[in-house]
Design an enzyme around this catalytic site. Sequence first.
Site, PDB file in Angstrom:
ATOM      1  CE  LYS A 163     -32.017   1.867-118.785  1.00 20.07           C
ATOM      2  NZ  LYS A 163     -31.665   0.481-119.113  1.00 20.07           N
ATOM      3  CG  ASP A 191     -34.608  -1.720-119.838  1.00 16.04           C
ATOM      4  OD1 ASP A 191     -34.942  -2.802-119.320  1.00 16.04           O
ATOM      5  OD2 ASP A 191     -33.422  -1.433-120.100  1.00 16.04           O
ATOM      6  CD  GLU A 217     -34.064  -3.541-123.014  1.00 10.48           C
ATOM      7  OE1 GLU A 217     -32.865  -3.768-122.778  1.00 10.48           O
ATOM      8  OE2 GLU A 217     -34.460  -2.508-123.602  1.00 10.48           O
ATOM      9  CG  ASP A 242     -30.426  -6.046-121.833  1.00 11.01           C
ATOM     10  OD1 ASP A 242     -29.371  -6.604-122.196  1.00 11.01           O
ATOM     11  OD2 ASP A 242     -30.432  -4.889-121.366  1.00 11.01           O
ATOM     12  CE  LYS A 266     -27.614  -3.430-122.676  1.00  9.38           C
ATOM     13  NZ  LYS A 266     -28.035  -3.283-121.267  1.00  9.38           N
TER      14      LYS A 266
END
Length: 368
Positions: A163, A191, A217, A242, A266
């Site tokens: 992250k 991401d 991402e 995403d 998701k």
Amino acid sequence: MTIVKVDVFGLSLPLIEPFIVSYDQYVDMPVILVRIEMANGVFGWGEAVPDQHVTGETWHTVLQILEHELAPIVIGLNPFQIEFIHQKMNEKILGNPSAKAAIDCALYDLMGKITNQPVYQLIGGKARPYLTVPQVISIKSPNEMAEDACRIVNEGFSTIKIKVGTDAATDIERIRAVRNAIPNEIKLRVDANQGWDRISAISVIENTKDCLVDWYEQPVLATDIISLKEIRRVSHAKIMIDEGICSTHELLNVIQNRSADMVNIKLMKAGGIYPALAIASIAEAAGMPCQVGSMVESAIGTMAGAHLAISRTIIQSNELVGPLMLSRDVDSVLFKGDVLQFKELPGLGVQVDEMLVAELATYQKTIT
């Protein structure tokens, strides 16, 4: 074969360590569990993990929406009426995808138990023999993230996702520190969780060109698909969307604008397994590989995602990492190294510890 009762539980599951992303940090994970019961006593479990930055929901709003709007819809219906139930939920209220996902996943768990089949058998069967799972490193200093990466590799994981999404210079240091700490054969994914603007994203991607990043991402805001298109055009690596994709309509817009190479599906964004299958089918028609991501779900949401992920060829990766991050969970999810194990039980294959749910729940309602 009708539904007679829905129980809604609100609780928080403790994390092993704080989880830090660009837009928030979590010391525990607030979740909502749904238990849908048939007249014959058979029941199924579902889960909602809302994220106000992504789905526009909070823990409190999901509890209220489930109790007052969505749970009453399914009373008296057959759990196999999945299309009809989604239609009725969408007519009742706009959005609220994680609340709808909780109902959806519980229905699939029920359908599997009624037919004595794992959910993946109901949605296409296994498209691959197994699922490998990455480990995720939250935002820390570059040195701390490098140390975490070394530990993860030693634990047997072959893929690491980090992250980032703060300032570009520090994010470059983070990516470099992690790549330098691990062998080249270990896959690395990055991401930003919407944390950069277009210029910063291009700068980070260009300055980490030699770091062997599989993909970057959601580098920019979810709604900024024009910048995403420009980033993709100049990037040496793949760009995954995403937060910018919650529905088939949004995916069509991204495909038409050629704004991304890949899409992260998701359940909590899509509204459950049923609408997620539609997203995967559209992505497949466009030749866009998919990933099944996670909102750091418990065993229930994790296994719902796992059944989806193993049932479609176009779903080529996953981040079903919730159970690896929780210190207490409603059931155990088994891993052999970085391979997620299916228990081959009916439904989602989750045997919920109802005593733990009762212990941790701070909210409980029964709808009949």
